[in-house]
Enzyme design. Structure first.
Site, PDB file in Angstrom:
ATOM      1  CB  SER A 130      -0.969   0.021   1.177  1.00  0.00           C
ATOM      2  OG  SER A 130      -0.287   0.227   2.383  1.00  0.00           O
ATOM      3  CE  LYS A 174      -3.186   2.289   4.639  1.00  0.00           C
ATOM      4  NZ  LYS A 174      -2.819   1.378   3.602  1.00  0.00           N
TER       5      LYS A 174
END
Length: 178
Positions: A56, A100
């Site tokens: 990711s 993230k």
């Protein structure tokens, strides 16, 4: 008389052994307690090591795994900025701590493709007060705010500062302009 002297010498030797042993055990116990307190304060209030794996955050982080140094101090005194890489407590599964990038802060109007692999359908939201919009760098394979919505600032565990492992990429991971 001689046997009494031997007995008293044996008692004195054994009592000094137990006294010394208990004193050493007490010193070790105090050392372990101090070490535990130091580690507790360091990891809960200053910084911690985070492990990131998966695709990711490619190309910023390696999908095979990274060890990162994250700090907890700035979350107490300032809000996250766009481009910061943060460790969050997952809103879907509190046992997970994904890493993230902050894409939007409170008040930002964010437009994004809901599922870039399956369709071109886009959505626009305004990030609510006290929340951030986070997204992985590799948008085709990332569960992020596009899936679970804006994240409350209270779920931010820390801001990533350095990559510690792999050694060939050792160094700071600062925010990038988004």
């Amino acid at each position: 008389m001689l046997s009494r002297l031997k007995q008293s010498a044996m008692v004195s030797l054994s009592s000094s052994f137990w006294t010394t042993a208990s004193r050493e055990a007490m010193k070790s116990g105090v050392f372990i307690a101090k070490l535990y307190c130091f580690l507790h304060v360091t990891t809960n209030y200053l910084g911690f090591m985070a492990y990131a794996y998966g695709p990711s955050m490619t190309p910023t982080l390696h999908p095979s795994g990274n060890v990162l140094l994250a700090e907890r101090i700035s979350k107490r005194y300032q809000k996250p900025s766009r481009g910061d890489i943060v460790v969050i407590r997952s809103p879907e599964n509190p046992n997970k701590t994904p890493i993230k990038r902050v894409i939007g802060i409170e008040g930002d109007c964010i437009s994004f493709v809901v599922d870039p692999v399956k369709s071109d359908k886009s959505q626009t939201i305004v990030v609510p007060k006290g929340h951030v919009f986070v997204q992985g760098d590799y948008t085709h394979n990332s569960r992020d705010s596009r899936t679970f919505g804006p994240v409350p600032c209270g779920l931010i565990q820390g801001r990533v500062l350095w990559r510690v492992w792999p050694f060939q990429d050792f160094g700071p991971l600062g925010p990038t302009r988004t």
